[in-house]
Design a protein around this motif. Sequence first.
Motif, mmCIF file in Angstrom:
data_model
loop_
_atom_site.group_PDB
_atom_site.id
_atom_site.type_symbol
_atom_site.label_atom_id
_atom_site.label_comp_id
_atom_site.label_asym_id
_atom_site.label_seq_id
_atom_site.Cartn_x
_atom_site.Cartn_y
_atom_site.Cartn_z
ATOM 1 N N LEU A 53 0.811 -1.215 0.000
ATOM 2 C CA LEU A 53 0.000 0.000 0.000
ATOM 3 C C LEU A 53 0.848 1.271 0.000
ATOM 4 O O LEU A 53 0.306 2.371 0.017
ATOM 5 N N ASN A 54 2.153 1.115 0.013
ATOM 6 C CA ASN A 54 3.100 2.226 -0.014
ATOM 7 C C ASN A 54 2.865 3.183 1.161
ATOM 8 O O ASN A 54 2.893 4.404 1.005
ATOM 9 N N LEU A 55 2.629 2.633 2.340
ATOM 10 C CA LEU A 55 2.377 3.454 3.518
ATOM 11 C C LEU A 55 3.640 4.088 4.081
ATOM 12 O O LEU A 55 3.569 5.060 4.825
ATOM 13 N N ALA A 56 4.798 3.552 3.752
ATOM 14 C CA ALA A 56 6.046 4.119 4.257
ATOM 15 C C ALA A 56 6.324 5.490 3.662
ATOM 16 O O ALA A 56 7.050 6.289 4.247
ATOM 17 N N GLU A 57 5.743 5.779 2.526
ATOM 18 C CA GLU A 57 5.933 7.087 1.903
ATOM 19 C C GLU A 57 4.715 7.989 2.061
ATOM 20 O O GLU A 57 4.693 9.093 1.533
ATOM 21 N N ASP A 59 1.886 10.475 3.865
ATOM 22 C CA ASP A 59 2.007 11.668 4.698
ATOM 23 C C ASP A 59 0.647 11.952 5.317
ATOM 24 O O ASP A 59 -0.159 12.688 4.758
ATOM 25 N N PHE A 60 0.401 11.354 6.497
ATOM 26 C CA PHE A 60 -0.870 11.581 7.186
ATOM 27 C C PHE A 60 -0.829 12.929 7.893
ATOM 28 O O PHE A 60 0.140 13.267 8.560
ATOM 29 N N TYR A 61 -1.877 13.697 7.779
ATOM 30 C CA TYR A 61 -2.076 14.963 8.492
ATOM 31 C C TYR A 61 -0.995 15.988 8.195
ATOM 32 O O TYR A 61 -0.806 16.922 8.966
ATOM 33 N N GLY A 62 -0.251 15.840 7.105
ATOM 34 C CA GLY A 62 0.756 16.820 6.714
ATOM 35 C C GLY A 62 1.930 16.938 7.676
ATOM 36 O O GLY A 62 2.534 17.988 7.786
ATOM 37 N N MET A 63 2.276 15.857 8.373
ATOM 38 C CA MET A 63 3.352 15.915 9.354
ATOM 39 C C MET A 63 4.628 15.233 8.881
ATOM 40 O O MET A 63 5.588 15.136 9.632
ATOM 41 N N GLY A 64 4.642 14.718 7.682
ATOM 42 C CA GLY A 64 5.830 14.068 7.160
ATOM 43 C C GLY A 64 5.751 12.553 7.252
ATOM 44 O O GLY A 64 4.929 12.001 7.983
ATOM 45 N N SER A 65 6.618 11.901 6.502
ATOM 46 C CA SER A 65 6.568 10.440 6.453
ATOM 47 C C SER A 65 7.071 9.805 7.752
ATOM 48 O O SER A 65 6.602 8.744 8.154
ATOM 49 N N GLU A 66 8.037 10.438 8.443
ATOM 50 C CA GLU A 66 8.525 9.870 9.701
ATOM 51 C C GLU A 66 7.441 9.894 10.772
ATOM 52 O O GLU A 66 7.292 8.946 11.530
ATOM 53 N N ALA A 67 6.654 10.955 10.826
ATOM 54 C CA ALA A 67 5.546 11.018 11.783
ATOM 55 C C ALA A 67 4.473 9.998 11.425
ATOM 56 O O ALA A 67 3.857 9.392 12.305
ATOM 57 N N THR A 68 4.268 9.788 10.129
ATOM 58 C CA THR A 68 3.289 8.795 9.692
ATOM 59 C C THR A 68 3.732 7.392 10.079
ATOM 60 O O THR A 68 2.925 6.588 10.551
ATOM 61 N N ILE A 69 5.012 7.099 9.909
ATOM 62 C CA ILE A 69 5.533 5.784 10.287
ATOM 63 C C ILE A 69 5.391 5.593 11.803
ATOM 64 O O ILE A 69 4.983 4.526 12.269
ATOM 65 N N GLY A 70 5.677 6.626 12.587
ATOM 66 C CA GLY A 70 5.500 6.545 14.031
ATOM 67 C C GLY A 70 4.049 6.338 14.418
ATOM 68 O O GLY A 70 3.735 5.542 15.308
ATOM 69 N N PHE A 71 3.145 7.043 13.745
ATOM 70 C CA PHE A 71 1.714 6.882 14.019
ATOM 71 C C PHE A 71 1.256 5.467 13.695
ATOM 72 O O PHE A 71 0.511 4.850 14.467
ATOM 73 N N LEU A 72 1.705 4.928 12.572
ATOM 74 C CA LEU A 72 1.309 3.579 12.190
ATOM 75 C C LEU A 72 1.881 2.526 13.146
ATOM 76 O O LEU A 72 1.222 1.535 13.446
ATOM 77 N N ARG A 73 3.096 2.755 13.646
ATOM 78 C CA ARG A 73 3.668 1.831 14.626
ATOM 79 C C ARG A 73 2.846 1.828 15.911
ATOM 80 O O ARG A 73 2.533 0.778 16.467
ATOM 81 N N GLN A 74 2.526 3.024 16.399
ATOM 82 C CA GLN A 74 1.759 3.112 17.642
ATOM 83 C C GLN A 74 0.364 2.518 17.491
ATOM 84 O O GLN A 74 -0.134 1.842 18.387
ATOM 85 N N SER A 75 -0.267 2.747 16.343
ATOM 86 C CA SER A 75 -1.608 2.187 16.149
ATOM 87 C C SER A 75 -1.548 0.672 16.004
ATOM 88 O O SER A 75 -2.462 -0.032 16.452
ATOM 89 N N GLU A 76 -0.471 0.149 15.425
ATOM 90 C CA GLU A 76 -0.332 -1.304 15.329
ATOM 91 C C GLU A 76 -0.165 -1.929 16.712
ATOM 92 O O GLU A 76 -0.769 -2.965 17.010
#
Length: 103
Positions: A53-57, A59-76
């Motif tokens: 799904l190319n989620l590593a690239e 950009d949720f909520y306009g905070m950058g890909s690193e914040a998105t990766i952190g958000f996805l880790r925490q939600s997992e």
Amino acid sequence: MKTGLVLASIAAGASAFAPAKQGASVSRTAASKADLEAIAEKANPIVKFYDPLNLAEADFYGMGSEATIGFLRQSEIKHGRIAMFAFVGYIVQSNFVFPWPQT
């Protein structure tokens, strides 16, 4: 002799409540796509990095890909804990039966 023993035990007891010195701990939660690829290669050398799904690239909520990766880790982690709790609830529910009729 007794007073010395009592004073030593009081001093030892008081030191148990003193705050312990802690070293600075650094935890790194943000990760880039390259970090994810390196972790995936170590974890599973056959499949390596798989992101259909190319989620590593993303950009949720306009905070950058690193914040998105952190958000996805925490939600997992959060959803994994909820799933484990639900499984325990299912096991308890299916194994614990009241001795009287339920109707």
